[in-house]
Every structure is written in structure tokens, then in C-alpha cells.
Design a protein around this motif. Structure first.
Motif, PDB file in Angstrom:
ATOM      1  N   ARG A  49       0.854  -1.194   0.000  1.00  0.00           N
ATOM      2  CA  ARG A  49       0.000   0.000   0.000  1.00  0.00           C
ATOM      3  C   ARG A  49       0.887   1.241   0.000  1.00  0.00           C
ATOM      4  O   ARG A  49       2.071   1.164   0.334  1.00  0.00           O
ATOM      5  CB  ARG A  49      -0.903   0.010   1.241  1.00  0.00           C
ATOM      6  CG  ARG A  49      -2.018  -1.013   1.187  1.00  0.00           C
ATOM      7  CD  ARG A  49      -3.046  -0.642   0.108  1.00  0.00           C
ATOM      8  NE  ARG A  49      -4.047  -1.686  -0.055  1.00  0.00           N
ATOM      9  CZ  ARG A  49      -3.983  -2.643  -0.989  1.00  0.00           C
ATOM     10  NH1 ARG A  49      -2.972  -2.699  -1.818  1.00  0.00           N
ATOM     11  NH2 ARG A  49      -4.941  -3.540  -1.098  1.00  0.00           N
ATOM     12  N   ARG A  61       5.287   3.495 -14.304  1.00  0.00           N
ATOM     13  CA  ARG A  61       3.998   2.947 -13.854  1.00  0.00           C
ATOM     14  C   ARG A  61       3.719   3.381 -12.422  1.00  0.00           C
ATOM     15  O   ARG A  61       2.640   3.887 -12.103  1.00  0.00           O
ATOM     16  CB  ARG A  61       4.032   1.411 -13.929  1.00  0.00           C
ATOM     17  CG  ARG A  61       3.011   0.747 -13.026  1.00  0.00           C
ATOM     18  CD  ARG A  61       2.970  -0.745 -13.153  1.00  0.00           C
ATOM     19  NE  ARG A  61       4.238  -1.417 -13.011  1.00  0.00           N
ATOM     20  CZ  ARG A  61       4.897  -1.583 -11.860  1.00  0.00           C
ATOM     21  NH1 ARG A  61       4.421  -1.076 -10.733  1.00  0.00           N
ATOM     22  NH2 ARG A  61       6.036  -2.233 -11.829  1.00  0.00           N
ATOM     23  N   THR A 111       3.104   7.307 -12.285  1.00  0.00           N
ATOM     24  CA  THR A 111       1.813   7.781 -12.807  1.00  0.00           C
ATOM     25  C   THR A 111       0.674   7.298 -11.916  1.00  0.00           C
ATOM     26  O   THR A 111      -0.300   8.020 -11.719  1.00  0.00           O
ATOM     27  CB  THR A 111       1.556   7.314 -14.251  1.00  0.00           C
ATOM     28  OG1 THR A 111       1.967   5.967 -14.363  1.00  0.00           O
ATOM     29  CG2 THR A 111       2.296   8.155 -15.247  1.00  0.00           C
ATOM     30  N   THR A 112       0.803   6.094 -11.375  1.00  0.00           N
ATOM     31  CA  THR A 112      -0.249   5.631 -10.474  1.00  0.00           C
ATOM     32  C   THR A 112      -0.359   6.567  -9.277  1.00  0.00           C
ATOM     33  O   THR A 112      -1.456   6.956  -8.882  1.00  0.00           O
ATOM     34  CB  THR A 112       0.060   4.211  -9.978  1.00  0.00           C
ATOM     35  OG1 THR A 112       0.219   3.377 -11.115  1.00  0.00           O
ATOM     36  CG2 THR A 112      -1.071   3.679  -9.123  1.00  0.00           C
ATOM     37  N   ASN A 150      -1.807  10.066  -9.875  1.00  0.00           N
ATOM     38  CA  ASN A 150      -3.219  10.047 -10.231  1.00  0.00           C
ATOM     39  C   ASN A 150      -4.123   9.618  -9.083  1.00  0.00           C
ATOM     40  O   ASN A 150      -5.332   9.511  -9.259  1.00  0.00           O
ATOM     41  CB  ASN A 150      -3.448   9.144 -11.436  1.00  0.00           C
ATOM     42  CG  ASN A 150      -3.087   9.863 -12.720  1.00  0.00           C
ATOM     43  OD1 ASN A 150      -3.693  10.865 -13.069  1.00  0.00           O
ATOM     44  ND2 ASN A 150      -2.052   9.400 -13.387  1.00  0.00           N
ATOM     45  N   GLN A 151      -3.546   9.324  -7.932  1.00  0.00           N
ATOM     46  CA  GLN A 151      -4.390   9.020  -6.776  1.00  0.00           C
ATOM     47  C   GLN A 151      -5.104  10.305  -6.355  1.00  0.00           C
ATOM     48  O   GLN A 151      -4.502  11.380  -6.399  1.00  0.00           O
ATOM     49  CB  GLN A 151      -3.529   8.510  -5.613  1.00  0.00           C
ATOM     50  CG  GLN A 151      -2.855   7.177  -5.870  1.00  0.00           C
ATOM     51  CD  GLN A 151      -3.836   6.076  -6.222  1.00  0.00           C
ATOM     52  OE1 GLN A 151      -4.828   5.873  -5.541  1.00  0.00           O
ATOM     53  NE2 GLN A 151      -3.575   5.383  -7.316  1.00  0.00           N
ATOM     54  N   SER A 155       2.040  -4.749 -17.899  1.00  0.00           N
ATOM     55  CA  SER A 155       3.462  -4.435 -17.715  1.00  0.00           C
ATOM     56  C   SER A 155       3.692  -2.970 -17.344  1.00  0.00           C
ATOM     57  O   SER A 155       4.647  -2.644 -16.667  1.00  0.00           O
ATOM     58  CB  SER A 155       4.261  -4.793 -18.960  1.00  0.00           C
ATOM     59  OG  SER A 155       3.807  -3.999 -20.016  1.00  0.00           O
ATOM     60  N   ASP A 156       2.808  -2.068 -17.770  1.00  0.00           N
ATOM     61  CA  ASP A 156       2.999  -0.669 -17.392  1.00  0.00           C
ATOM     62  C   ASP A 156       1.819  -0.132 -16.589  1.00  0.00           C
ATOM     63  O   ASP A 156       1.566   1.050 -16.574  1.00  0.00           O
ATOM     64  CB  ASP A 156       3.259   0.197 -18.631  1.00  0.00           C
ATOM     65  CG  ASP A 156       2.115   0.118 -19.623  1.00  0.00           C
ATOM     66  OD1 ASP A 156       1.220  -0.731 -19.424  1.00  0.00           O
ATOM     67  OD2 ASP A 156       2.112   0.892 -20.592  1.00  0.00           O
ATOM     68  N   LYS A 157       1.080  -1.044 -15.965  1.00  0.00           N
ATOM     69  CA  LYS A 157      -0.094  -0.578 -15.212  1.00  0.00           C
ATOM     70  C   LYS A 157      -0.162  -1.218 -13.844  1.00  0.00           C
ATOM     71  O   LYS A 157       0.389  -2.300 -13.617  1.00  0.00           O
ATOM     72  CB  LYS A 157      -1.368  -0.949 -15.966  1.00  0.00           C
ATOM     73  CG  LYS A 157      -1.533  -0.216 -17.276  1.00  0.00           C
ATOM     74  CD  LYS A 157      -2.760  -0.701 -18.001  1.00  0.00           C
ATOM     75  CE  LYS A 157      -2.784  -0.179 -19.424  1.00  0.00           C
ATOM     76  NZ  LYS A 157      -1.699  -0.752 -20.251  1.00  0.00           N
ATOM     77  N   VAL A 158      -0.815  -0.541 -12.947  1.00  0.00           N
ATOM     78  CA  VAL A 158      -1.055  -1.117 -11.622  1.00  0.00           C
ATOM     79  C   VAL A 158      -2.432  -1.779 -11.603  1.00  0.00           C
ATOM     80  O   VAL A 158      -2.599  -2.867 -11.085  1.00  0.00           O
ATOM     81  CB  VAL A 158      -0.975  -0.035 -10.532  1.00  0.00           C
ATOM     82  CG1 VAL A 158      -1.456  -0.582  -9.202  1.00  0.00           C
ATOM     83  CG2 VAL A 158       0.455   0.440 -10.393  1.00  0.00           C
ATOM     84  N   TYR A 159      -3.415  -1.119 -12.199  1.00  0.00           N
ATOM     85  CA  TYR A 159      -4.759  -1.674 -12.301  1.00  0.00           C
ATOM     86  C   TYR A 159      -5.161  -1.715 -13.771  1.00  0.00           C
ATOM     87  O   TYR A 159      -4.555  -1.046 -14.599  1.00  0.00           O
ATOM     88  CB  TYR A 159      -5.761  -0.818 -11.515  1.00  0.00           C
ATOM     89  CG  TYR A 159      -5.378  -0.636 -10.074  1.00  0.00           C
ATOM     90  CD1 TYR A 159      -5.456  -1.698  -9.186  1.00  0.00           C
ATOM     91  CD2 TYR A 159      -4.904   0.589  -9.608  1.00  0.00           C
ATOM     92  CE1 TYR A 159      -5.086  -1.539  -7.863  1.00  0.00           C
ATOM     93  CE2 TYR A 159      -4.540   0.749  -8.279  1.00  0.00           C
ATOM     94  CZ  TYR A 159      -4.625  -0.318  -7.406  1.00  0.00           C
ATOM     95  OH  TYR A 159      -4.258  -0.167  -6.105  1.00  0.00           O
ATOM     96  N   SER A 208      -7.403   2.808 -15.496  1.00  0.00           N
ATOM     97  CA  SER A 208      -6.954   4.024 -14.838  1.00  0.00           C
ATOM     98  C   SER A 208      -6.082   3.705 -13.617  1.00  0.00           C
ATOM     99  O   SER A 208      -5.229   2.843 -13.668  1.00  0.00           O
ATOM    100  CB  SER A 208      -8.186   4.843 -14.467  1.00  0.00           C
ATOM    101  OG  SER A 208      -7.793   6.058 -13.928  1.00  0.00           O
ATOM    102  N   HIS A 209      -6.290   4.385 -12.518  1.00  0.00           N
ATOM    103  CA  HIS A 209      -5.388   4.231 -11.375  1.00  0.00           C
ATOM    104  C   HIS A 209      -6.115   3.781 -10.124  1.00  0.00           C
ATOM    105  O   HIS A 209      -5.771   4.158  -9.029  1.00  0.00           O
ATOM    106  CB  HIS A 209      -4.636   5.539 -11.137  1.00  0.00           C
ATOM    107  CG  HIS A 209      -3.912   5.992 -12.360  1.00  0.00           C
ATOM    108  ND1 HIS A 209      -2.773   5.379 -12.793  1.00  0.00           N
ATOM    109  CD2 HIS A 209      -4.206   6.938 -13.268  1.00  0.00           C
ATOM    110  CE1 HIS A 209      -2.366   5.951 -13.913  1.00  0.00           C
ATOM    111  NE2 HIS A 209      -3.227   6.906 -14.223  1.00  0.00           N
ATOM    112  N   ASN A 224      -0.946  -7.417  -5.236  1.00  0.00           N
ATOM    113  CA  ASN A 224      -1.460  -6.150  -4.729  1.00  0.00           C
ATOM    114  C   ASN A 224      -2.956  -6.265  -4.425  1.00  0.00           C
ATOM    115  O   ASN A 224      -3.440  -5.770  -3.420  1.00  0.00           O
ATOM    116  CB  ASN A 224      -1.186  -5.046  -5.739  1.00  0.00           C
ATOM    117  CG  ASN A 224      -1.542  -3.684  -5.195  1.00  0.00           C
ATOM    118  OD1 ASN A 224      -1.270  -3.388  -4.043  1.00  0.00           O
ATOM    119  ND2 ASN A 224      -2.174  -2.867  -6.010  1.00  0.00           N
ATOM    120  N   GLN A 276      -4.049  -8.117  -1.075  1.00  0.00           N
ATOM    121  CA  GLN A 276      -3.733  -7.506   0.210  1.00  0.00           C
ATOM    122  C   GLN A 276      -4.964  -6.936   0.897  1.00  0.00           C
ATOM    123  O   GLN A 276      -4.970  -6.713   2.093  1.00  0.00           O
ATOM    124  CB  GLN A 276      -2.717  -6.364   0.042  1.00  0.00           C
ATOM    125  CG  GLN A 276      -1.426  -6.772  -0.591  1.00  0.00           C
ATOM    126  CD  GLN A 276      -0.711  -7.842   0.211  1.00  0.00           C
ATOM    127  OE1 GLN A 276      -0.679  -7.783   1.427  1.00  0.00           O
ATOM    128  NE2 GLN A 276      -0.155  -8.822  -0.477  1.00  0.00           N
TER     129      GLN A 276
END
Lengths: 428, 174
Positions: free
Chosen positions: A153, A186, A189-190, A193-194, B102-106, B109-110, B147, B150
Motif C-alpha cells: 500500500r 507505472r 503515474t499511479t 493520479n491518486q 506491464s505498465d499498469k497497476v490496475y 486508470s489508477h 497487490n 492484500q
């Protein structure tokens, strides 16, 4: 839950660290809107609470005063941000320090000239680029298997490092430079954008084209208006205020922009310095034609006027990069060659100490005036930042010794870790 | 791979809304949900209904572009993931998802969206059976999954799946 008032100028990435932490923890923080940079933080009231006079500074509603952005963020943070276990807290601390030591100095060296805040130095910029590249590589590998820096987190580690990277991502990390750091991109940008980040930073646009040194802007900020520089309290302060100052200066003197470069050419950099009776040419002749210890040194101490002149010691900052002594010697030679005009009222002796693969540079200079002479003209600023400069007290015994060693090119140079004299160069 | 019914049940538990029993219709086994307000048919329809019932519209996407991405991935789930027969097909799916992440968390969007939830529950058993070698091969997918799990409200009663954060195998694994 902590609450209180934060002093900062707008757009301060250091303040962001604390403000974002507050967004996550729910701490009630208001930014003092009446704050005026250079006024509020110089007032005696402010200085009584925050002796450094720097921002961000935080005053809690219970009276606690905290300065330094990371400390404020800690004050405002919660368990999730600061790490739930001791190990996690240590890791959070580790990344905060990583940001402060590995990213921030290099990022400022690289970005500030682009904003016209500091003078451009090609060597330094190249070096900074390398350092950033190295730090990003470390981050990139680390983030390959991780979503966030510590745990799964967002913690203060992410907030701090992301804020340290803000300037670089905004101005210089263009798509081709950042291209290979997929995982860092990655992660970054994440974060930005939060919703909690967005509330503080606003919409952030990643750099499209790498910014380059802006000579015009620099001249606008520094040329001619030395007075303003003094008002702002010199270099340190400017570092704390990366964005605001260019705007201010622009507003005040838009017309000066074009005339500036011309004026500079025919201006004598020494014009502003107090006149001195010391005859530099006579001393240089005496030094060149006579033995140093019996003749030139006594001559120097007799004529030296401590009211109008100053003695300086310089030591090379990056001795670990120096390899062969002749190359070090060439480095010094190059520096001296680039210092035309300084010659008129300055003298220096530079010594290469040590042997191949273990050497450094140490020098003693004196010139007219009491400040670092290199700051008088942008033409003189190419190399001097690679050295640590200290002003010497002309009355101290230790000064006599250091001057003697450097002018005579002999002695045991005790404070340089026992390195012995190798070659020397004189600037005269 | 989890059945469509189980996935829907898990998501409704996450959203905190009741969905009742899920039945299947016809040879295509289209899921059907019968509720007080009417009958919903089809995976995408049911999920969107649940999200709206829970008043979590942002899971479905906040604008037309985002909504299209949600639709696209839910359809991908129904059309490709559900029809994986052989191991070869599954590997192909995992590979595609891995590349996308590969370039994203979700996925969208975010933030967590319906896509992440749907794919998390659908893939749970598949990922549980992966060897460490495969987990490293699908590095980005693993990172995403780790992720996701969790969050207690997402993981619910299922077991933690262990992922290694250090590279265990060198060479062609990634």
C-alpha cells in the motif's frame, strides 16, 4: 489527530510531501495564505519559531513547531504511511533518505539551470544525468515485482520519493529518457493520479521535451540585479523557491530581457569590488623571479591588505574520480585557462597531491574583495563548483602554513591525508 | 478457473449486496440472477447491476471511454477466459494479461474497477496452481494479483498466495 498551519510558497514540492501525507491520514492542515516568501519567513516572529527561516514549516494547533518537510510529514502521518512494523518503518526511512540523497541533489543540478535558477555547467549536468539514470535503474529493478515501495500500500516512502522526482518528471525526463524505466513510470503515474495526490499537486503533465539551459532566463534573474539577489538572501533561499522566482522577475522587468546580454560584455566584473593598494602585478613578478620562502612570501605578507582582499583555500570535491596525475594536472590547466580577466586581481597556486590513482587537488588563492570572486562573472563559473571553497583567516598561524606549502610547493600537506606534492600550476 | 457463479457471488460479497442464487441457462451456460426487482441475464449485466445496487458506479467507469474499457474486459472474460480448455489456451491468456499489465497497476486508470475484481476471482484458482517459475514468467500479472489480495475485503476467506519478490530463476524466465 494532528492539525495546524503550514507555511510555504505555492508549488513547493517539499511542502507536497507533508500535504499529501495529511490527505492520507486525515490530519487537518491549512496552508497559511497570507504567507509571503522573503517577508513572512524573515520576520522575527517566524524566526523565533523556525530559526532557519526556511519553508515548509509547520505550526500545530497545540503549539508544536516542526521544520524540515520529512519531519512535518512524519508528524502528520498515520501508521499506514509510516510503517506498521519496525522493519517497515525502517524501509520507509530508507526510501525517504534515498530520495533526499540519491535523487534530489542530482535532479536540482539538472533542472535548476533549465529554470534559470542556477548557472549551467555542462560537466555537472552530465554528471547529474548519470546519477539520475543510476537512481532510476535501482528503482526500476526494485519496482519490477512491487506495486509500491514498502508493503503493498502507499506509504510515506512513495510520497517522498515521488515528490523528489516531480521536478525531473516535469522538466527533463522526456519520453526517450524515461522510456526504459517502465516500472518507475507505472509507479509514478499511479501515484500522481491518486485522488489524494491530485488534490495537492493538481493535474500533472509528464515532460514531453527535455528542457535545456535557458541563458535568457538566467540573465534575467541574475544579471545586473545583484541587489535583488541579496534581498532574497542568496543561493540557499533560491533553492527553496524553484518556481516562484522566475515568475516574479518576469513580471517586474520584462523590458530588460533584450538589453541584458550586451551590457554584460563590456562590463568589468571587478568594477563593483573595492579598490585595493595591493599591486598584483608586482607580487607576481616578485613570485616568479625570486625564491618563494625567503623573498616572495615575506613580500606577500607585508603587502597583503586584509581589508580589501581575502585568501581562499580550495579542495577538489571528487578526488575518487581522478586517475593519472598528469590528467589531473591537465584538469587544473584547463580551469586556469578558462579564467581570463580574473587574472587582473587574483593569484592562485594549485597543487596536485598524491600519485596515480590516488590523488587530489588543493589550492590557495587570493583576490580582491571578500566574496568568492567566481560569482562576479558567468564566464568564470565553469569549474569552480567542483571545488570546496573555504575562506582563510589571514591572521591565523595555520593559514601561514597552508599558504607557505602551496606557494612554495613543498611541505607535508598534513590536512590532505599525507599525500605528497606531485605537480603544481600557478595562476598569475 | 472459478465458475462464473462463484465469481459473481464473491463480487456481491465484496460490494455488500445480496445476489441470491445464480442459475445457468442453455448450453452456453449463461448465468441468470433472479431478484426482487427482476431477472438479469449474462455476466456483464449482472455485475453492472450489482455495482449500481451498491452505489459504486465508479467501478463501472466514470466516462464513456472508461465504460468501454470495462465492457471490453468483461467480454474478454466471457469470450476467452471462460472458454479456455487446454493448458495452452490458459497460458496464452496469462501471457496477454501479463503484457497488458506491464505498465499498469490496475486494469482501468489508477484505481480498482470491476475488471480487477472480476479477473481476480476468475483467475484465483489458476494463479494458485502456478509454480514459482511461472509466477516469475508472468511477473506483471503476479505483481497485480499480489497487490489485489492484500485487501481483506477482496481476498475474503480464500488463502494468501505467496509470491517471491526476488528473482528466483535467471535466464529466459522473463
Amino acid at each position: 489527530m494532528a492539525s495546524g498551519k503550514l507555511y510555504t510558497y505555492p508549488g513547493n514540492f517539499r511542502a507536497f510531501k507533508a500535504l499529501i501525507a495529511a490527505e492520507y491520514s486525515g490530519a487537518k492542515v491549512t496552508v497559511d495564505t497570507s504567507f509571503k516568501f522573503g517577508e513572512t519567513n524573515k520576520s522575527s516572529d517566524f524566526l523565533a519559531k523556525f530559526p532557519l527561516g526556511k519553508v515548509p514549516a509547520f505550526e500545530a494547533s497545540n503549539g508544536d513547531c516542526v521544520f524540515e518537510s520529512n519531519a512535518i510529514a512524519y508528524y502528520l502521518g498515520n501508521e499506514q504511511l509510516l510503517g506498521k512494523t519496525q522493519t517497515d518503518s525502517a524501509r520507509v526511512q530508507q526510501w525517504i533518505n534515498f530520495g533526499d540523497n540519491e535523487i534530489l541533489p542530482a535532479s536540482c543540478t539538472w533542472v535548476f539551470p533549465c529554470l534559470g535558477i542556477t548557472q549551467f555547467n555542462k560537466q555537472d549536468t552530465e554528471k547529474a544525468k548519470e546519477l539520475i539514470q543510476k537512481a532510476l535503474t535501482v528503482l526500476n529493478n526494485y519496482l519490477k515485482t512491487r506495486t509500491y515501495l514498502v508493503g503493498e500500500r502507499i506509504t510515506q516512502a512513495d510520497i517522498a520519493v515521488a515528490c523528489d522526482l516531480l521536478l525531473a518528471y516535469q522538466y527533463v525526463l522526456d519520453p526517450s529518457f524515461r522510456g526504459s524505466f517502465v516500472n518507475v513510470n507505472r509507479w509514478f503515474t499511479t501515484l500522481i493520479n491518486q485522488p489524494q495526490f491530485k488534490k495537492v499537486i493538481g493535474d500533472f503533465k509528464l515532460c514531453e521535451k527535455m528542457a535545456a539551459f535557458d541563458a535568457k532566463k538566467y540573465a534575467e534573474l541574475h544579471g545586473g540585479d545583484k541587489k535583488k539577489k541579496d534581498d532574497k538572501g542568496g543561493k540557499q533561499q533560491k533553492k527553496e523557491q524553484p518556481k516562484q522566482q522566475p515568475k516574479q522577475a518576469k513580471k517586474e522587468e520584462p523590458a530588460a530581457e533584450e538589453e541584458e546580454p550586451k551590457k554584460k560584455d563590456d562590463k568589468d566584473p571587478w568594477a563593483k569590488i573595492v579598490k585595493s593598494d595591493f599591486d598584483f602585478d608586482a607580487f607576481k613578478r616578485c613570485y616568479s623571479n625570486n625564491d618563494t620562502i625567503p623573498v616572495a612570501l615575506p613580500y606577500f605578507w607585508e603587502k597583503f591588505d586584509k581589508n580589501t582582499m581575502s585568501i581562499w583555500r580550495c579542495v577538489y570535491k571528487y578526488p575518487e574520480e581522478l586517475k593519472l596525475t598528469f590528467m589531473t594536472s591537465n584538469l587544473v590547466g584547463g580551469m586556469l585557462q578558462r579564467l581570463e580577466k580574473l587574472r587582473k586581481f587574483a593569484f592562485g597556486s594549485m597543487c596536485v597531491l598524491g600519485e596515480n590513482n590516488d590523488n587530489t587537488i588543493s589550492g590557495v588563492w587570493f583576490w580582491r574583495g571578500h566574496d568568492l570572486a567566481f560569482e562576479l562573472s558567468p564566464d568564470w563559473q565553469i569549474d569552480f563548483e567542483s571545488y570546496e571553497w573555504t575562506k582563510l583567516d589571514p591572521d591565523a598561524e595555520s593559514t601561514k602554513e597552508v599558504v607557505k606549502e602551496h606557494f612554495a610547493w613543498e611541505g607535508d600537506f598534513k590536512d590532505m591525508g599525507g599525500k605528497t606534492f606531485n605537480t603544481g600550476k600557478v595562476y598569475k | 478457473m472459478a465458475t462464473t457463479g462463484d465469481t459473481i457471488q464473491s463480487i456481491s460479497a465484496y460490494l455488500g449486496v445480496k445476489c441470491g442464487k445464480i442459475t445457468y441457462d442453455g448450453p452456453e451456460k449463461i448465468p441468470v440472477m433472479k431478484g426482487k426487482t427482476g431477472t438479469r441475464k449474462g455476466f456483464t449485466t449482472i455485475l453492472k447491476h450489482l455495482a449500481r445496487a451498491a452505489e459504486k458506479q465508479n467501478l463501472i467507469g466514470e466516462n464513456l471511454g472508461e465504460k468501454a474499457v470495462v465492457d471490453q474486459w468483461l467480454e474478454f472474460k466471457t469470450c476467452y477466459i471462460d472458454r479456455c480448455g487446454a493448458e495452452k489456451d490458459t497460458n496464452q491468456i496469462l501471457k496477454e494479461l501479463n503484457t497488458y499489465l506491464s505498465d499498469k497497476v490496475y486494469f482501468l486508470s489508477h484505481r480498482v474497477s470491476l475488471i480487477d475484481l472480476a479477473l481476480y476471482y476468475t483467475l484465483y484458482t489458476t494463479i494458485k496452481e502456478l509454480t514459482f517459475y511461472d509466477k516469475q514468467k508472468y511477473l506483471h500479472l503476479s505483481r497485480w494479483f499480489n497487490n489485489m489480495q492484500q485487501s481483506n475485503s477482496i481476498r475474503q476467506s480464500s488463502l494468501y498466495i505467496t509470491f517471491s519478490k526476488t528473482q528466483l530463476y535467471s535466464g529466459s524466465a522473463h
